[in-house]
Design an enzyme around this catalytic site. Sequence first.
Site, PDB file in Angstrom:
ATOM      1  N   GLY A  60       0.849  -1.187   0.000  1.00  0.00           N
ATOM      2  CA  GLY A  60       0.000   0.000   0.000  1.00  0.00           C
ATOM      3  C   GLY A  60       0.878   1.227   0.000  1.00  0.00           C
ATOM      4  N   GLU A  94      10.946   1.870   5.233  1.00  0.00           N
ATOM      5  CA  GLU A  94      11.682   0.751   5.836  1.00  0.00           C
ATOM      6  C   GLU A  94      13.077   1.195   6.257  1.00  0.00           C
ATOM      7  OE1 GLU A  94       9.912  -3.212   3.509  1.00  0.00           O
ATOM      8  OE2 GLU A  94      11.974  -2.534   3.170  1.00  0.00           O
TER       9      GLU A  94
END
Length: 1115
Positions: A60, A94
């Site tokens: 997403g 991340e």
Amino acid sequence: MVLVLNKGASCSSFSYQPKNFDVFLSFRGQDTRHGFISHLYEALRLRGIHTFIDDKLPRGENISAELLKAIENSTMSIIVFSENYASSPWCLDELAKIVECKKNGQLIRSVFYKVNPSEIRNQNGKFGKALAEHEKNIKYNKKVQKWRKALQEVANISEIVEEISNSKLNCTPLSVARYPVGINSRVKTILSNIESNEAHVIGIYGPGGIENFREKSGTNDGVIELQETLLFEIIRDKNLKVGNKYRGTTMIKERLSFIRILLVLDDVDKWLQIENLLGRCDWFAPGSKIIITTRDKHLGATLGKCFSAYEVKELDQDEALELFSMHAFQSNKPKKDYLELANQVIQYTKGLPLALVIMGTDLCGRSKPEWKSAIDKYERISNKDIQKVLEISYEGLDEIEQDIFLDIACFFKGFSKKYVMDILDSCDLNPIYGIQKLIDKCLISVDQYDKLSMNDFLQQMGKDIVRRESPQLPGKRSRLWCYEDVLDVLTENTGSKKIRGIMICSPESSKIQLKPKCLEKMKNLKFLMVSNVDICGDLKYLPNGLRVLDWHGFPLSSLPSNFRPQKLTVLNMPKSRVILYKLLERIQYKSLTHMNFSSCNYITELPDLSFATPNIKQLNLSECMKLVKVHDSNGRLDKLESWDLTGCIELKILPSCIMMTSLKFLILYECKRVGRFPDIPKEMKNLKFLSLAYTAIKELPSSFGNLIGIERLDIGSYFYSCHLPSSIYKLQYLRKLSLHGNVQFPKDVEIGRQALRNSYGGFSKYGFLRLNFVKYLTSCFHLSEKCLLSGNENLNLQDGIMRFNGLHFLLIEDSKSLKKIPKLPESIRSVYAPNCISLNSQSLRKLFLQFGRNLRLPPNMKCSCVKGNVLVDSHSHQIDYSSQRSLSEFFLIEEELRPTLDAYLINFGERYNIMVPEKKIPKWFNHQSIESSISFWVGPEFPTFAFCIAFHLVSSKDSNANNDKCSARCDDIISWVCVVNISINGHKQPFMQHSIFQCLKCDHLWFYGVPCSQLQQKFGNLMQGDRNHVEVSCKISHWTSEYENFAPVIARIGAHVECICPQNSIIIHNNSQNVHENIELAPLLPPFSISNGSHMNHVNLNGLRHRRTSTSYNP
């Protein structure tokens, strides 16, 4: 064996939290998923590395909470940078999270897949364009700066993937214990030493351990296996074979010499094991460390500067209780109704973790009757699992060393090292090397008084080894010490040639009847020790091979006529009926070095020993009440080192002269009829300690100055004036001078051109340059002739005592008239004035302030948490009757704690003591408590501090003692032993283990101060961070009362220290405001009219004492 390879990564915490994943992979799927990433993932999986890959999570615009949690729960993150990595906000989120976790110790490795690291570092090319596009998007423009910083930081990390497996090893802690109680503080100490030490090899030594490396390194195949294991951990090639150990050593050197490593080898007992594995240890890369755990602290002696050693201490009492409780109760504390039983186990185990774990596990879930039965069994028979581990060190000894160990375990624990070495040397056991080997192996230790010590478990292990020689037939064993076994063997005549030593010691005084030749079968008997037993019958045989004959209360006047000992080394017969000339007239005891005939009332004369015992070293004739004469030739015993004639009250005649080149101690204390001291025709440099106190000596010979080596001199009497010769000033090594009664120094003596006055001011300036202790300073007192005889008239110290500019110790005892102690020299360290009941409070306040200044502890140093004094009501303390002992029992405790003669000359360092009659702790002490413990907070280092304990004597008829309502008068004489412990952050260590206070007759105050350097050395390993909690606790461990009318209690304790106590702490101050300034401290009157000796000892300052009324004092 443990290997850690390190090129910068390290674990930063010992409180390890297990992770769900070893590795988190961050990558751009469209660039690498089906090629590089799949191969990398498979390689990691095959090596057993648990790796997270997000190929199953739905994508997403925002990174999912599940993915963030996966990053947090990974030990390491691998970021695979590819050309489209920066175009994905998901990947950049991340990356930002990974960099955030790096601050918490997570490792990061970067892989650059078809991109140049400089493109990421400089953020140009495709990475620069992608970031510029994100800045235009209102959704991401606030994140871009965070992403840029993360890219710059990670771009500088360019490690290779092959290190992943090794990095995993780096950060996965070893499972050292199920409950690692006490490990962190010890590891912290060792690591701090490792970091500050340039040595490659670090030895950690102590008794007991886990045997692994030791077993495998004992054979060629085992060494090869270890070498291959070590190489596999480095290059991860399962097919690698070294062929032989020499090729393996070469391969290890080639592969490791350029890598910084941490290598741990557990349970090494021979240096050859390390050489077989690694060769020499001089080729390691800078910063490499090889940690060796061993039971032999001598192991690394050949390495010199490359090696440093650290001793692992046993657990303290609190740590021991916690570890035991974790295994016995699955809790860090014992159940309340099991506390007493748990404490019995703690006392028995002496802080040995192995024993605590095994016994805790064994007792877990059992009933109280089972506990009691098991504890009783433990004390008699060692647990096999504990013994199996401890015996490893014993098995590493050769046969001679094993004999030495068993002799000490069965017979000689607690004896002087020199004494035991003489005995073992007569048995041809080479004790100089052998005893040091046992010390290196951590099987025995030597205390500060040169006495041999041994852990109780090791002693029990030694006895079990002997017991297993013949479990059912004691007469077939090598050594017998158990009274029941000995009695069975002697009465049933089942002895044998195998018996090497016998100790006949009954737990209670008893009488036994033995056959005249009950020892005849024991031809190889070397040690015979008898005590607390009255043996009836006529002894007609003793083995000629005896080395030790130690028989308290020997019933005969002489030894058997057929006894011809050739190697007898020790002949001890205290309290016996022996007559010396009968004993010595027939035989030459040329090997005899130790004789003790103390308290033998059948000895009237000491005959010529120069023929019968020419090599005698120690001669004890103390308390021989009928001894009158010493043969003249005994003044020339060239080998004699120690001669004790204490309390020989009828002794009149000594040798006319003394020429003993080896003599170190000569004690004539309380030889009341000795009126003449022998001439000293030649210099005697070895005599260190001479006691002439309470003799009838009125004048010393001019040759007295030939005792040039004397360090301590006790002289004088209350009943005679003693005149010292001018040669007294030749004693340039004199450090401790005890003057009893009226001792007159020579007037107007000249040494060179320096005139010496008849004053003590001359000592430190001209004569005794090393003098630091003076006792009974009678020349500094205002004395009348009547006072000289009775000791109860006007007695005051003059201010002239200030001229003693090197004075350390001052002792004045039992003076009812001493009212004031003037200002003392700055060198002063200890003042003892026991039972000096007339000392005024103002004088004592000034004395305490002076000691505070000497310690650099100003009185205006306040505790931040206390705003003014908080007064409390009077407090009651319960008398501890469990620690009461009879007079005889207390005397035995004193005997056990008494140091060797050599200890009387030891300087124990800078410490400050005051012991005076007083009720109140000085008001300026910034921490005070009406309990027996007190606590405070300090910074990262232990500062200088002083504590003060108020001891009150209370009526034993009252089970609860009120601090401030003690009886004004009572008739008793009290002695006790006080133990002081210090706990830092919950870890307790003994501070003052055995402080002895003797024959006190009123309430006393004890002040004790220590400089920060000594405290930091002793407790520094327990300090943690910038704030440390300290608790000082004290306890009366043993006490005795002569008439059982009164008992000692600890009424108050105070501490003065520079603290950082938080303001919300509650510290109760009680400065005894309800005790009036002018309260009289009445004495406890003795049952006799004249006291002729000192009645107070401190364990480190303990004097020679053989009876309650004949004690000398040693600072």
